[in-house]
Write an enzyme that holds these catalytic residues in place. Structure first.
Site, short mmCIF file in Angstrom:
data_model
loop_
_atom_site.label_atom_id
_atom_site.label_comp_id
_atom_site.label_asym_id
_atom_site.label_seq_id
_atom_site.Cartn_x
_atom_site.Cartn_y
_atom_site.Cartn_z
N TYR A 140 -13.04 -8.81 15.19
CA TYR A 140 -14.39 -9.69 16.13
C TYR A 140 -13.76 -11.35 14.87
O TYR A 140 -14.66 -10.95 13.87
CB TYR A 140 -15.36 -8.99 15.81
CG TYR A 140 -15.10 -7.59 16.12
CD1 TYR A 140 -14.39 -6.66 17.25
CD2 TYR A 140 -16.24 -6.47 16.67
CE1 TYR A 140 -14.07 -5.84 17.70
CE2 TYR A 140 -16.16 -5.17 17.27
CZ TYR A 140 -15.10 -4.98 18.14
OH TYR A 140 -15.54 -4.20 18.22
N HIS A 190 -7.98 0.35 16.04
CA HIS A 190 -8.16 -0.39 17.00
C HIS A 190 -7.63 -0.20 17.85
O HIS A 190 -8.35 0.02 19.00
CB HIS A 190 -8.49 -1.60 16.41
CG HIS A 190 -9.73 -2.62 17.03
ND1 HIS A 190 -10.43 -3.63 16.82
CD2 HIS A 190 -10.08 -1.94 18.28
CE1 HIS A 190 -10.87 -4.07 17.15
NE2 HIS A 190 -10.97 -3.40 18.24
#
Length: 297
Positions: free
Chosen positions: A55, A120
């Site tokens: 992010y 992830h």
């Protein structure tokens, strides 16, 4: 009112609701607002913060870290009161890079350790290598526990079968699987939930209703009816539906203070749907009758 917790397989507890940080840390002109939104969430009573090295290429972790340090310095929380989750890129999830990735996430967050560290999504590095590294990070006390994200049924089957050199099933130490899950995307309800590993629902509001396949969520008659009945918003009804699932953790994201407050009203069970209304929503937005691959965004 506080947010309930659920027990993980290692005996620890995780808050059933938190705040996400996807798309934060990407624009320096929005940083102040983003820091304040996470700080406000903590001030309201949120204790779980979800982020990732992806992010904003670490930007979201830095934003979250600033909010965390502000909350700690203002005496709102102590570090041990918080539940911090971050994720490693698949290409960093091997022995060559994962230890540096984890350390960098911890430094950006300024928290000393992570409560939960997730892969992830699946990449080319063998799962066995990643799991071994995760176990090493636990031993080094860099992380308290680990999990995965965007894992479908076959991925979980492979993961749970992984053993170490002592023939111990270390793959079974996975405590969470973070997946896309909202009222109109319930693929996880067919088979994935049966593993008994809690799901962490990202985008539980379907990105403000923009990724619903069935058409505009804002014109649905049942949602409009329930909105009036509970004197709340359609988004609160959507969030309450996901939050009602016993083995699901929700991490809605918002930088608007009024939306944060609305989300907290749901996560703290101030707004709670009746069993009858949950059944109506289940019929209106049913899970697939046959297994489909989980959605990803």
């Amino acid at each position: 009112m506080t947010i309930q917790s659920i027990q993980l397989k290692d005996g620890s507890f995780i808050p059933k609701g938190g705040v996400g940080t996807w798309e934060m840390g990407e624009n320096e002109f929005e940083e102040e607002l983003e820091v304040e939104s996470i700080y406000k969430s903590i001030e309201l009573g949120v204790r779980l913060i979800d982020t990732a090295e992806m992010y904003g290429e670490g930007g979201a972790e830095r934003v979250a870290g600033k909010a965390i340090q502000k909350a700690i310095s203002n005496g709102i929380v102590k570090r041990e009161d918080l539940y911090i989750v971050s994720k490693v890129y698949p290409f960093n999830a091997g022995r060559k890079n994962i230890f540096n990735s984890c350390e960098n996430s911890i430094k950006r967050l300024g928290v000393g350790y992570l409560d939960l560290y997730l892969l992830h999504w699946r990449g080319r590095i063998p799962l066995k290598e990643t799991v071994s590294c995760m176990e090493q990070l636990v031993k080094e006390k860099k992380i308290r526990r680990w999990g995965v994200s965007n894992f479908d049924v076959e991925d979980m089957e492979e993961l749970l079968s992984i053993r170490n050199k002592d023939n111990e099933k270390i793959g079974e130490n996975c405590v969470v699987n973070q997946v896309l899950y909202h009222i109109a995307s319930r693929e996880a309800d067919t088979e994935l939930i049966k593993f008994g590993i809690p799901l962490m629902a990202y985008s539980p509001l379907a990105r403000a209703g923009t990724i619903v396949r069935q058409g505009s969520i804002f014109k649905n008659k049942l949602l409009l009816k329930l909105k009036e009945k509970y004197n709340c918003t359609i988004f609160q009804i959507m969030l309450a539906f996901v939050h009602s699932k016993p083995n699901v953790i929700t991490i809605p994201k918002s930088t608007h203070i009024n939306h944060l407050c609305e989300n907290y009203d749901v996560l703290s069970d101030k707004i709670k749907l009746s069993e009858e209304d949950l059944k109506l929503l289940d019929e209106e937005f049913p899970a697939p009758t046959e297994r489909r691959p989980i959605d990803m965004i």
